[in-house]
Design a protein around this motif. Structure first.
Motif, PDB file in Angstrom:
ATOM      1  N   TYR A 165       0.826  -1.198   0.000  1.00 25.79           N
ATOM      2  CA  TYR A 165       0.000   0.000   0.000  1.00 25.79           C
ATOM      3  C   TYR A 165       0.866   1.255   0.000  1.00 25.79           C
ATOM      4  O   TYR A 165       0.620   2.199  -0.767  1.00 25.79           O
ATOM      5  N   VAL A 166       1.884   1.283   0.844  1.00 28.88           N
ATOM      6  CA  VAL A 166       2.766   2.450   0.924  1.00 28.88           C
ATOM      7  C   VAL A 166       3.535   2.632  -0.377  1.00 28.88           C
ATOM      8  O   VAL A 166       3.660   3.759  -0.896  1.00 28.88           O
ATOM      9  N   LEU A 167       4.043   1.542  -0.940  1.00 28.43           N
ATOM     10  CA  LEU A 167       4.839   1.636  -2.165  1.00 28.43           C
ATOM     11  C   LEU A 167       3.998   2.080  -3.363  1.00 28.43           C
ATOM     12  O   LEU A 167       4.456   2.891  -4.175  1.00 28.43           O
ATOM     13  N   ILE A 168       2.765   1.547  -3.464  1.00 26.20           N
ATOM     14  CA  ILE A 168       1.949   1.811  -4.653  1.00 26.20           C
ATOM     15  C   ILE A 168       1.008   2.984  -4.459  1.00 26.20           C
ATOM     16  O   ILE A 168       0.986   3.921  -5.268  1.00 26.20           O
ATOM     17  N   ALA A 169       0.209   2.926  -3.380  1.00 24.17           N
ATOM     18  CA  ALA A 169      -0.839   3.935  -3.189  1.00 24.17           C
ATOM     19  C   ALA A 169      -0.305   5.252  -2.642  1.00 24.17           C
ATOM     20  O   ALA A 169      -1.022   6.262  -2.669  1.00 24.17           O
ATOM     21  N   GLU A 170       0.923   5.248  -2.138  1.00 28.89           N
ATOM     22  CA  GLU A 170       1.483   6.499  -1.615  1.00 28.89           C
ATOM     23  C   GLU A 170       2.682   6.960  -2.442  1.00 28.89           C
ATOM     24  O   GLU A 170       2.635   8.007  -3.085  1.00 28.89           O
ATOM     25  N   ILE A 171       3.760   6.184  -2.460  1.00 29.66           N
ATOM     26  CA  ILE A 171       4.985   6.641  -3.134  1.00 29.66           C
ATOM     27  C   ILE A 171       4.782   6.716  -4.646  1.00 29.66           C
ATOM     28  O   ILE A 171       5.068   7.750  -5.276  1.00 29.66           O
ATOM     29  N   LEU A 172       4.307   5.623  -5.255  1.00 33.37           N
ATOM     30  CA  LEU A 172       4.095   5.637  -6.701  1.00 33.37           C
ATOM     31  C   LEU A 172       3.036   6.671  -7.086  1.00 33.37           C
ATOM     32  O   LEU A 172       3.208   7.420  -8.060  1.00 33.37           O
ATOM     33  N   PHE A 173       1.950   6.734  -6.324  1.00 32.00           N
ATOM     34  CA  PHE A 173       0.881   7.679  -6.633  1.00 32.00           C
ATOM     35  C   PHE A 173       1.384   9.115  -6.606  1.00 32.00           C
ATOM     36  O   PHE A 173       1.172   9.884  -7.553  1.00 32.00           O
ATOM     37  N   TRP A 174       2.056   9.509  -5.525  1.00 26.24           N
ATOM     38  CA  TRP A 174       2.515  10.886  -5.422  1.00 26.24           C
ATOM     39  C   TRP A 174       3.671  11.169  -6.367  1.00 26.24           C
ATOM     40  O   TRP A 174       3.874  12.323  -6.780  1.00 26.24           O
ATOM     41  N   GLY A 175       4.420  10.120  -6.737  1.00 23.69           N
ATOM     42  CA  GLY A 175       5.437  10.300  -7.766  1.00 23.69           C
ATOM     43  C   GLY A 175       4.809  10.648  -9.103  1.00 23.69           C
ATOM     44  O   GLY A 175       5.285  11.537  -9.824  1.00 23.69           O
ATOM     45  N   LEU A 176       3.716   9.958  -9.453  1.00 24.52           N
ATOM     46  CA  LEU A 176       3.021  10.246 -10.708  1.00 24.52           C
ATOM     47  C   LEU A 176       2.347  11.614 -10.669  1.00 24.52           C
ATOM     48  O   LEU A 176       2.354  12.349 -11.666  1.00 24.52           O
ATOM     49  N   VAL A 177       1.777  11.976  -9.527  1.00 31.07           N
ATOM     50  CA  VAL A 177       1.189  13.311  -9.390  1.00 31.07           C
ATOM     51  C   VAL A 177       2.265  14.377  -9.577  1.00 31.07           C
ATOM     52  O   VAL A 177       2.045  15.392 -10.256  1.00 31.07           O
ATOM     53  N   SER A 178       3.428  14.149  -8.999  1.00 32.47           N
ATOM     54  CA  SER A 178       4.550  15.095  -9.157  1.00 32.47           C
ATOM     55  C   SER A 178       4.987  15.168 -10.611  1.00 32.47           C
ATOM     56  O   SER A 178       5.369  16.239 -11.102  1.00 32.47           O
ATOM     57  N   GLY A 179       4.932  14.028 -11.317  1.00 32.22           N
ATOM     58  CA  GLY A 179       5.270  14.017 -12.731  1.00 32.22           C
ATOM     59  C   GLY A 179       4.300  14.853 -13.549  1.00 32.22           C
ATOM     60  O   GLY A 179       4.702  15.573 -14.475  1.00 32.22           O
ATOM     61  N   ILE A 180       3.011  14.774 -13.220  1.00 28.92           N
ATOM     62  CA  ILE A 180       2.004  15.585 -13.912  1.00 28.92           C
ATOM     63  C   ILE A 180       2.246  17.070 -13.640  1.00 28.92           C
ATOM     64  O   ILE A 180       2.165  17.912 -14.551  1.00 28.92           O
ATOM     65  N   LEU A 181       2.550  17.392 -12.394  1.00 29.96           N
ATOM     66  CA  LEU A 181       2.848  18.786 -12.056  1.00 29.96           C
ATOM     67  C   LEU A 181       4.079  19.282 -12.803  1.00 29.96           C
ATOM     68  O   LEU A 181       4.125  20.432 -13.276  1.00 29.96           O
ATOM     69  N   HIS A 182       5.088  18.425 -12.921  1.00 29.91           N
ATOM     70  CA  HIS A 182       6.296  18.787 -13.671  1.00 29.91           C
ATOM     71  C   HIS A 182       5.961  19.021 -15.137  1.00 29.91           C
ATOM     72  O   HIS A 182       6.455  19.980 -15.754  1.00 29.91           O
ATOM     73  N   TRP A 183       5.119  18.161 -15.687  1.00 35.09           N
ATOM     74  CA  TRP A 183       4.699  18.302 -17.085  1.00 35.09           C
ATOM     75  C   TRP A 183       3.964  19.619 -17.300  1.00 35.09           C
ATOM     76  O   TRP A 183       4.095  20.266 -18.340  1.00 35.09           O
ATOM     77  N   ARG A 184       3.203  20.036 -16.291  1.00 34.05           N
ATOM     78  CA  ARG A 184       2.466  21.287 -16.382  1.00 34.05           C
ATOM     79  C   ARG A 184       3.293  22.498 -15.941  1.00 34.05           C
ATOM     80  O   ARG A 184       2.817  23.633 -16.001  1.00 34.05           O
ATOM     81  N   GLY A 185       4.520  22.253 -15.492  1.00 31.90           N
ATOM     82  CA  GLY A 185       5.381  23.352 -15.067  1.00 31.90           C
ATOM     83  C   GLY A 185       4.973  23.968 -13.751  1.00 31.90           C
ATOM     84  O   GLY A 185       5.166  25.166 -13.516  1.00 31.90           O
ATOM     85  N   ILE A 186       4.398  23.153 -12.842  1.00 32.58           N
ATOM     86  CA  ILE A 186       3.931  23.639 -11.535  1.00 32.58           C
ATOM     87  C   ILE A 186       4.863  23.122 -10.451  1.00 32.58           C
ATOM     88  O   ILE A 186       5.070  21.916 -10.333  1.00 32.58           O
ATOM     89  N   TYR A 187       5.402  24.036  -9.641  1.00 31.48           N
ATOM     90  CA  TYR A 187       6.340  23.663  -8.577  1.00 31.48           C
ATOM     91  C   TYR A 187       6.024  24.459  -7.312  1.00 31.48           C
ATOM     92  O   TYR A 187       5.703  25.642  -7.394  1.00 31.48           O
ATOM     93  N   TRP A 188       6.135  23.800  -6.195  1.00 28.45           N
ATOM     94  CA  TRP A 188       5.933  24.453  -4.895  1.00 28.45           C
ATOM     95  C   TRP A 188       7.305  24.711  -4.290  1.00 28.45           C
ATOM     96  O   TRP A 188       7.988  23.800  -3.872  1.00 28.45           O
ATOM     97  N   LYS A 189       7.709  25.972  -4.304  1.00 26.52           N
ATOM     98  CA  LYS A 189       8.999  26.346  -3.761  1.00 26.52           C
ATOM     99  C   LYS A 189       8.828  27.383  -2.673  1.00 26.52           C
ATOM    100  O   LYS A 189       7.959  28.257  -2.760  1.00 26.52           O
ATOM    101  N   LEU A 190       9.655  27.287  -1.645  1.00 20.21           N
ATOM    102  CA  LEU A 190       9.607  28.275  -0.561  1.00 20.21           C
ATOM    103  C   LEU A 190      10.471  29.477  -0.919  1.00 20.21           C
ATOM    104  O   LEU A 190      11.474  29.343  -1.591  1.00 20.21           O
TER     105      LEU A 190
END
Length: 480
Positions: free
Chosen positions: A455-480
């Protein structure tokens, strides 16, 4: 999580010109410059700037590791934090964060045209990190399982992961800014030239070592007490130089300055053999468990955070190597040799019982071991990704590293899971997150341990990795 910077390298065929290797996504485009060709100025397209992907991969790998050990460590205690002495997978997370922050500082502050403006940026970023640290780990957020919010200011936790990162970032960045005008532009000759060039950084490191050990081994720790469930417990100490759970100077300073009610209420030492029959897993306490087993302790406290500055200083050294050495082989050698030396030193200190590895105290051997491990992994990633160009297996981590703060807040801090848990049926525990974990993973594999891990590997790490990939594709970054 610190501001990212840029490295300059020579262009092939144009030794007198430089091109920018930028760590800001908005700089990823082809630029042009005018080169003198006799009496004519000819526009020549520069090569597309190459991003050093290892930094993003290492940062993303560290965030993913944090999610793994936090959410699967309960079922897999061997990867959870060590109850006291020793070093596990979970114990690598904090120093790895500080290490990569140090690398980023060197790149971000490579050129400092205005020291005042640079200092202002560092202070503002530090305050942002402190704000998010207090919000996420100070007690205000109870995510993901408790849907309530708010904290009793009498019991707010002042320290935490982001607070320690903020402190290390502030000190090391200010040293980098303050010493910029006193440094030569050229690297001194000799094998130790880079150490000579940044001598004030290493003077700061030496000062940290002296201060930490002077206090840790020289400060007198008196008896102390705490209240638990309305009962008063007394812990007898009256010693100096103790590095056990109950009477160390690290805890004494935090209890005295921060106050015992503002410390972490569920320390890892509750899983030691003295406090837990199933150590290192969570279990019942023995009948003769010492009183301190129920006491709070701050793993990101004051004195241990001073020692943690060393992890950031070692990281900035790796960033300096990246800046000053252009050849791949030179960089790798200047990374792996110190890393190997640190690992050997840490091993000797630990197994001779001179200074055991201890994350809670942030001992010197722990600094050396984790920094050496970070250096070796960073070097290996650099060889595989940036030299041989094999980056497909690490894309998930690279995407997570590009949006590390986003993943930290949403996944590691449980904010996204808490939002989903807020939409429940009849009972807060009957929510979509728990349903997926139980019916899609645990029941299918007929194992709580295996199901939780998957669950942690797929539903959390893989999921948020793919979400981050979509954000990268859209040029969206959260920086302080």
């Amino acid at each position: 999580m610190a501001e990212q910077g840029e490295v300059h390298e020579k262009l092939e065929g144009h030794d007198t010109k430089e091109h920018k290797i930028s760590f800001h996504e908005e700089d990823h485009h082809v630029k042009k410059e005018s080169l003198l060709n006799g009496d004519q100025a000819v526009a020549v397209p520069l090569k597309k700037p190459v991003r050093i992907a290892t930094l993003d991969v290492f940062r993303g790998l560290t965030v993913a590791l944090m999610v793994l050990v936090d959410d699967a460590g309960g079922e897999w205690p061997r990867i959870n934090h060590s109850p006291w002495n020793g070093c596990t997978l979970a114990d690598l997370v904090m120093p790895f964060f500080l290490f990569i922050v140090g690398v980023a500082i060197a790149l971000a502050l490579k050129r400092i045209p205005d020291q005042v403006a640079a200092t202002q940026k560092v202070v503002i970023r530090t305050l942002k990190l402190l704000f998010w640290g207090l919000l996420l780990q100070g007690g205000f957020s109870h995510a993901p399982d408790d849907l309530s919010y708010g904290v009793d200011m009498r019991k707010i936790r002042w320290c935490g992961i982001l607070q320690r990162i903020a402190f290390g970032y502030l000190i090391v960045a200010l040293v980098e800014i303050a010493t910029t005008k006193s440094r030569s532009l050229e690297l001194p000759k000799g094998h130790f030239g880079i150490f000579k060039l940044y001598k004030w950084h290493w003077a700061c490191a030496l000062a940290v070592v002296i201060i930490y050990h002077s206090v840790a081994y020289g400060l007198y720790v008196p008896d102390w007490h705490f209240i638990d469930s309305g009962h008063r417990f007394v812990v007898q100490c009256g010693v100096r130089g103790d590095i056990g759970p109950a009477c160390n100077a690290v805890g004494h300073i935090d209890r005295t300055i921060l106050g015992i009610n503002h410390l972490y209420q569920s320390p890892e030492w509750t899983r030691t053999q003295s406090c837990d029959l199933d150590s290192p897993a969570e279990g019942d306490p023995p009948a003769n468990a010492p009183a301190w087993c129920k006491a709070p302790f701050e793993p990101e406290g004051i004195l241990s955070s001073i020692s943690a500055i060393l992890s950031c200083i070692i990281g900035i050294h790796y960033g300096h190597v990246l800046i000053h050495f252009k050849g791949h082989m030179k960089r790798v050698l200047h990374w792996t040799i110190p890393a190997a030396a640190l690992l050997v030193l840490a091993t000797i200190l630990h197994f001779t019982h001179a200074i055991p590895l201890n994350k809670q105290l942030y001992s010197f051997s722990y600094v050396c071991f984790t920094a050496g491990a970070a250096g070796m992994i960073f070097s290996l990633l650099y060889v595989v990704i940036d030299i041989f160009g094999i980056n497909q297996p690490t894309l998930i981590f690279q995407w997570m590293g590009l949006n590390a703060m986003f993943v930290f807040v949403m996944a590691a801090s449980g904010i996204a899971a808490a939002f989903v848990n807020g939409w429940y049926w009849h009972d807060p525990s009957n929510n979509l997150v728990n349903w997926i974990k139980k019916h899609v993973f645990v029941n299918v594999w007929h194992s709580q341990r295996v199901g939780t891990l998957l669950y942690v590997l797929i539903a959390e790490i893989l999921f948020w990795g793919l979400v981050s990939g979509i954000l990268h594709w859209r040029g969206i970054y959260w920086k302080l």
